[in-house]
Design an enzyme around this catalytic site. Structure first.
Site, PDB file in Angstrom:
ATOM      1  N   ASN A 143      -8.745  11.731   9.467  1.00 58.34           N
ATOM      2  CA  ASN A 143      -7.374  11.379   9.835  1.00 58.34           C
ATOM      3  C   ASN A 143      -6.739  12.480  10.679  1.00 58.34           C
ATOM      4  OD1 ASN A 143      -7.857   9.189   8.297  1.00 58.34           O
ATOM      5  ND2 ASN A 143      -6.679   9.864   6.507  1.00 58.34           N
ATOM      6  N   HIS A 153     -11.623  15.098  13.296  1.00 57.88           N
ATOM      7  CA  HIS A 153     -11.195  14.356  14.487  1.00 57.88           C
ATOM      8  C   HIS A 153      -9.926  14.942  15.110  1.00 57.88           C
ATOM      9  CE1 HIS A 153     -13.660  10.498  13.390  1.00 57.88           C
ATOM     10  NE2 HIS A 153     -14.400  11.501  13.786  1.00 57.88           N
ATOM     11  N   SER A 155     -14.276   3.506   6.371  1.00 56.39           N
ATOM     12  CA  SER A 155     -15.255   2.426   6.518  1.00 56.39           C
ATOM     13  C   SER A 155     -16.671   2.987   6.591  1.00 56.39           C
ATOM     14  CB  SER A 155     -14.949   1.595   7.769  1.00 56.39           C
ATOM     15  OG  SER A 155     -14.938   2.418   8.918  1.00 56.39           O
TER      16      SER A 155
END
Ligand code: OAD
Length: 258
Positions: free
Chosen positions: A110, A127, A197
């Protein structure tokens, strides 16, 4: 006791017993703060755009206005929303493990900064972060709070464009974050995948690394994922509910000294 209550208690016992924990989180952890995930359909104006096609360096190069507008719309909301009980529970678990001199590393995909605002301290952002932007020409960084979103794309003072310090598809992941992740994974005895996911590399392979090193594996997710059948224990449910339940069970165990 339901199956999920049993799993919650067992996970709490594994957390209590662990010498070093690695938690991997994804967009699902922020869903209950009001930030939509990558794979849930958007509503309104932006619903016709696929996030997977906008979060790329090629998309920015081809249409910097569109990508900047999308990041502005989608992620500058991150500073207006609050960490949810899932973020807070992870921070509490970290504090408890540190009190017991155990390792705890939170690796997140996130970019919203909500883990840190929720009280987590050892956070590895693989990220990047939306809270910092940089000039495409000089690399000079500026905090989000100093960026003026009054024209798109956003010119920098030095003739480049301002872009978020996030990792896009087609870009290298930050080397230091990847090194820190693999160091923690190679030493952990409990790995937990939460609200992701589990499809985007390298995060999708973290579970393998942890397992090869003998770690127990846990997944908490609203829906089944490709790793659901691989983990040792899974709880299907929103992380904002399940994580506080685990923290409560952990407090019970910790308090009773069992
Ligand atoms: P995804 O959108 O792929 O997946 C979010 C996951 O969270 C799904 O498995 C949902 O079922 C689950 N979920 C949704 N709400 C939840 C809740 N309240 N509690 C628990 N789980 C919930 O997001 P990520 O896995 O983070 O990369 O995606 C990984 C990367 O793919 C992102 O960082 C981004 C994206 O493309 C880049 O931009 C490079």
């Amino acid at each position: 006791m339901t199956t999920s209550e049993q799993a919650v208690r067992e996970i709490a016992a594994w957390i209590r017993d662990a010498r070093s924990i690695v938690v991997l989180t994804g967009a699902g952890v922020s869903a209950e703060s009001g930030l939509s995930t990558f794979r849930d359909p958007e509503e309104g104006l932006w619903s016709k755009y696929d996030p997977m096609e906008l979060a790329t360096i090629d998309a920015f190069n081809a249409n910097p206005e569109l990508v900047t507008r999308w990041y502005h719309w989608r992620f500058t909301r991150a500073i207006d929303v609050e960490p949810n009980p899932g973020h807070h529970a992870l921070a509490q678990i970290e504090r408890l493990k540190h009190q017991h001199d155990s390792g705890f590393t939170l690796i997140t995909q996130n970019i919203d900064g909500l883990h840190q605002r929720g009280g987590s301290s050892n956070v590895v952002e693989i990220h990047g972060t939306i809270l910092t932007w940089r000039c495409t020409k000089t690399g000079a960084e500026r905090p989000l709070s100093e960026i003026e979103f009054d024209q798109f794309p956003i010119p920098s003072d030095t003739g480049g464009l301002m872009r978020p310090c996030v990792v896009w598809f087609g870009e290298q992941l930050p080397e230091s974050a990847i090194r820190a992740s693999f160091e923690a994974l190679s030493d952990c005895d409990l790995f937990m995948s939460i609200g992701t996911s589990a499809t985007v590399q390298p995060a999708a392979s973290f579970i393998e690394v942890a397992r090869e090193n003998g770690a127990r594996t846990v997944e908490i997710n609203r829906d089944p994922t490709p790793i659901t059948d691989e983990v040792d224990l899974t709880v299907l449910g929103p992380s904002g509910l399940v994580l506080p339940e685990i923290m409560d069970a952990l407090r019970e165990l910790d308090g009773s000294g069992q």
